[in-house]
Design a protein around this motif. Structure first.
Motif, short mmCIF file in Angstrom:
data_model
loop_
_atom_site.label_atom_id
_atom_site.label_comp_id
_atom_site.label_asym_id
_atom_site.label_seq_id
_atom_site.Cartn_x
_atom_site.Cartn_y
_atom_site.Cartn_z
N GLN A 30 48.08 28.55 25.29
CA GLN A 30 47.07 27.72 27.32
C GLN A 30 46.94 28.59 27.70
O GLN A 30 45.42 28.99 28.13
CB GLN A 30 47.22 26.88 27.03
CG GLN A 30 46.41 25.35 25.97
CD GLN A 30 46.83 23.95 25.97
OE1 GLN A 30 47.36 23.77 27.35
NE2 GLN A 30 46.06 23.69 25.30
N PHE A 31 48.15 29.67 28.07
CA PHE A 31 48.17 29.97 29.68
C PHE A 31 47.15 31.74 29.47
O PHE A 31 46.70 32.19 29.80
CB PHE A 31 49.05 30.81 30.30
CG PHE A 31 49.52 31.39 31.30
CD1 PHE A 31 50.18 30.82 32.48
CD2 PHE A 31 50.05 33.01 30.94
CE1 PHE A 31 49.71 32.01 33.80
CE2 PHE A 31 50.01 34.24 32.06
CZ PHE A 31 49.88 33.66 33.22
N MET A 32 48.18 32.37 28.02
CA MET A 32 47.30 33.73 27.56
C MET A 32 45.83 33.45 27.54
O MET A 32 44.68 34.47 27.74
CB MET A 32 47.87 33.84 26.63
CG MET A 32 49.30 34.34 26.47
SD MET A 32 49.25 36.08 27.94
CE MET A 32 51.70 36.11 28.18
N LYS A 33 45.50 32.13 26.55
CA LYS A 33 44.00 32.52 26.75
C LYS A 33 42.81 32.08 27.76
O LYS A 33 42.42 32.61 28.27
CB LYS A 33 43.37 30.72 25.58
CG LYS A 33 43.92 30.98 24.35
CD LYS A 33 43.56 29.92 23.66
CE LYS A 33 43.29 30.55 21.34
NZ LYS A 33 42.88 28.95 21.20
N ALA A 34 43.87 31.23 29.25
CA ALA A 34 43.10 31.07 30.12
C ALA A 34 43.19 32.10 30.88
O ALA A 34 42.02 32.51 31.83
CB ALA A 34 43.67 30.00 30.65
N PHE A 35 44.01 33.02 30.40
CA PHE A 35 44.01 34.73 31.72
C PHE A 35 42.50 35.44 30.93
O PHE A 35 42.94 36.38 31.42
CB PHE A 35 45.56 35.06 31.18
CG PHE A 35 46.52 36.10 31.67
CD1 PHE A 35 46.09 36.41 33.33
CD2 PHE A 35 46.49 37.68 31.26
CE1 PHE A 35 46.67 37.71 33.81
CE2 PHE A 35 46.93 38.88 31.82
CZ PHE A 35 46.49 38.46 33.05
N ALA A 36 43.33 35.64 29.29
CA ALA A 36 42.24 36.33 28.93
C ALA A 36 40.72 36.24 29.25
O ALA A 36 40.23 37.03 29.63
CB ALA A 36 42.21 36.63 27.76
N ARG A 37 40.32 34.81 29.45
CA ARG A 37 38.86 33.76 30.48
C ARG A 37 38.51 34.42 31.04
O ARG A 37 37.74 34.64 31.66
CB ARG A 37 39.01 32.63 30.10
CG ARG A 37 38.42 32.38 28.82
CD ARG A 37 37.99 31.03 28.72
NE ARG A 37 39.15 29.73 29.46
CZ ARG A 37 39.54 29.27 28.66
NH1 ARG A 37 40.05 29.39 27.21
NH2 ARG A 37 41.02 28.57 28.88
N LYS A 38 39.58 34.79 32.64
CA LYS A 38 39.70 34.93 33.77
C LYS A 38 39.50 36.35 33.75
O LYS A 38 38.28 36.99 34.51
CB LYS A 38 41.05 34.54 34.37
CG LYS A 38 40.45 34.27 35.84
CD LYS A 38 41.66 33.61 36.44
CE LYS A 38 43.05 34.11 36.53
NZ LYS A 38 44.38 33.57 37.21
N LEU A 39 39.81 36.86 33.25
CA LEU A 39 39.61 38.40 33.12
C LEU A 39 38.67 39.44 32.04
O LEU A 39 38.00 39.76 32.97
CB LEU A 39 41.07 39.19 32.37
CG LEU A 39 42.47 39.51 32.94
CD1 LEU A 39 42.73 40.54 31.61
CD2 LEU A 39 42.37 40.08 34.06
N THR A 40 38.33 37.90 31.74
CA THR A 40 36.57 38.62 31.11
C THR A 40 35.52 38.13 32.26
O THR A 40 34.60 38.83 32.11
CB THR A 40 36.42 37.71 29.93
OG1 THR A 40 37.43 38.27 29.41
CG2 THR A 40 34.83 37.43 28.98
N ALA A 41 35.37 37.18 32.77
CA ALA A 41 34.83 36.71 33.44
C ALA A 41 34.96 37.35 35.30
O ALA A 41 33.99 37.73 35.58
CB ALA A 41 34.94 34.97 34.15
N ALA A 42 35.89 38.13 35.02
CA ALA A 42 36.06 39.40 36.48
C ALA A 42 34.79 40.91 36.49
O ALA A 42 35.08 41.30 37.20
CB ALA A 42 36.63 39.19 36.42
N GLY A 43 34.85 40.55 34.39
CA GLY A 43 34.49 42.20 34.46
C GLY A 43 35.06 43.05 34.08
O GLY A 43 35.26 44.45 34.71
#
Lengths: 132, 418
Positions: A30-43
């Motif tokens: 879950q941490f890794m998924k949230a981490f990827a989502r955050k990086l994606t949202a930041a462009g």
């Protein structure tokens, strides 16, 4: 500027994560998924992949007539590439910050792993100052 | 799917800031208007090749973008209507049409758009991307290709940049006289960086990457048309043209870097050089010199020299002397050292480099090593030069430059071994 963030784990045998209790495993993923989502949202996320474990890896060399000769055991490697991110950021400091966040992914019992993350700049800079 | 021909695509891109300006004034919402124009541009790219371009392309774009925007407003009203008991009596179309004013202010709009997209609160990378979309009329996919990132990543970056503009409450209007010069400087800096980014891109596979240097020239040309009385803008346009003129000669058949003194000058773009020189001739006599005019003057001296050996180095050195006094830029210092070496000999240049070694902005960079290697080679210290070329190769983040530096080191090693 682009950076590759490489996550290294101890190189002997399958990933240790396979032997973690289910709860710890779920928390880590879950941490890794949230981490990827955050990086994606930041462009900032250009690419990210997790790689199969050391026990699945093959080392290949060209043999007679260019035929692949495979070799599959790496008892000698201390560290092994488990996955990577490529990020597009505005400064090296930002790349280090992202790496530190990934490094602190939760491990057994939710304790931060503080994994070693190798940070390397991708060679994409302009060729020399264009003004002579 | 058929693609737009080059001329129509250029026309479409040129219309983008005008259409966006019209919608911005109607809606006072830059972010939403920008999205709507982007959708209209994508629709045009899909429909025009099959159906042929409309009779009035600008009106077509305004209409399609307005419709998208109206849909947006209508949906927003529907959302609010569900959430609140009070329903607005003003229909969505009327809200969009409020304050409609399509008359003649297109130039002013484009300038305001440039100021917004290059706002100092944005990072340079975000400002470049937003400028390319809002003013350059490029699609997100084209911009993503220029930066070699996935389209979704670029879309996210642009959307965050617009969010930042929205949050900061920057009004859609021309900045006041006191802020004008600083904001114009920010715009010029972004265009300069866009051009540089294109230089990196053009070393890769130019067939698939968007031509950022060309876009930078095009937008700078627009800026110059909008503020013709600003000599530094003319200087920037001249600098970009005079540099871009050497593009074809800058790389060899295998994509390798060809340094200025070894380029085939017959392949330089004479038309771009004449235009750059003419711009400079108009700007310099105004007596308001700045870094772009001076750098353009240096570029012009290189471009007008019949051969590398006939380059007017004393005058280039004089220009760098003035530039040093105008700006505190380590790259200027490095170029000044090179010019000094060309006029007074390598020892004088190396002495200047020794003074620069303590500059934290240059310490550990490959550029200082590469310049020192070059001067050591000219001074006859081949072993020292080779070692520094190799060290510089290990420090650069550019593959073509690494190959170029390694080739130098290898050539010197061969000479030493022979």
């Amino acid at each position: 500027m682009k950076y590759m963030l490489m996550m290294n784990t101890p190189g002997n045998g399958p990933y240790q994560i396979a032997s973690w209790p289910r709860e710890d495993l779920v928390r880590h993923i879950q941490f890794m998924k949230a981490f990827a989502r955050k990086l994606t949202a930041a462009g900032e996320l250009v690419a990210a992949e997790g790689l199969s474990g050391p026990d699945q890896a093959k080392r290949v060399r060209a043999g007679n007539g260019g035929k692949p000769v495979t070799d599959g055991v790496f008892p000698e490697s201390k560290e092994f590439l488990a996955g990577y991110w490529i990020v597009q950021v505005d400064s090296p400091e930002r790349a280090y910050q992202i790496a530190a966040e990934a490094s602190a992914a939760p491990g057994k019992g939710g304790v931060p792993l503080n994994m070693s993350i190798e940070v390397r700049e991708v060679m994409s800079e302009a060729p020399r100052e264009w003004q002579e | 799917m058929a693609a737009l021909d080059a001329a129509t695509q250029q026309q479409l891109r040129a219309l983008a800031p005008e259409v966006l300006g019209i919608l911005c004034r109607r809606t006072k919402d830059f972010a939403a208007a920008e999205d709507a124009v982007q959708e209209a541009l994508v629709a045009a790219a899909q429909q025009w090749p099959a159906e042929g371009p409309p009779e009035h392309p600008r009106a077509w774009l305004v209409q399609v973008a307005s419709r998208r925007l109206t849909d947006e407003v209508r949906m927003a009203i529907a959302r609010r209507a569900r959430e609140e008991t009070v329903v607005s009596l003003v229909p969505a179309e009327a809200q969009v049409a409020l304050g409609a004013d399509d008359g003649g202010a297109a130039d002013d709009d484009s300038l305001v758009l440039l100021f917004m997209c290059c706002h100092p609160s944005l990072s340079p990378a975000s400002a470049i991307a937003l400028t390319l979309r809002a003013v350059g009329g490029l699609t997100t996919a084209e911009i993503a290709r220029a930066f070699l990132v996935p389209e979704a990543t670029m879309a996210q970056r642009i959307s965050r940049a617009k969010q930042l503009i929205r949050d900061s409450g920057i009004p859609f209007e021309r900045p006041g006289a006191d802020a004008f010069t600083a904001r114009l400087g920010a715009v010029m800096h972004v265009l300069y960086l866009m051009f540089s980014e294109g230089y990196a891109a053009s070393s890769g596979d130019s067939l698939v990457r968007t031509d950022l240097s060309g876009e930078a020239v095009r937008v700078t040309r627009l800026l110059h048309r909008l503020v013709p009385g600003e000599p530094e803008v003319a200087g920037l346009l001249a600098l970009l043209l005079l540099t871009d003129a050497r593009r074809a000669a800058r790389t060899g058949p295998a994509g390798e870097l060809v340094p200025l003194d070894q380029q085939d000058r017959a392949r330089w773009d004479r038309q771009a050089i004449s235009e750059g020189v003419a711009l400079l001739a108009g700007a310099l006599p105004q007596g308001r010199p700045g870094p772009y005019q001076l750098q353009a003057a240096v570029a012009a001296l290189h471009d007008e020299a019949p051969s590398a050996a006939e380059t007017d180095w004393p005058q280039i050195l004089a220009l760098y002397e003035v530039l040093r006094n105008l700006s505190d830029n380590p790259m200027v210092e490095l170029n000044h050292a090179i010019a000094t070496a060309m006029v007074q000999g390598p020892a004088a240049g190396l002495a200047l480099l020794d003074q620069l070694a303590s500059d934290a902005r240059l310490a550990g960079t490959h550029r200082l090593d590469a310049v020192r290697a070059h001067l050591l080679e000219r001074a006859g210290d081949l072993a020292g030069a080779s070692a520094l070329y190799r060290r510089a190769a290990g420090r650069t983040a550019s593959t073509v430059e690494r190959d170029y530096l390694l080739a130098h080191a290898a050539r010197l090693n061969d000479a030493l071994g022979a």
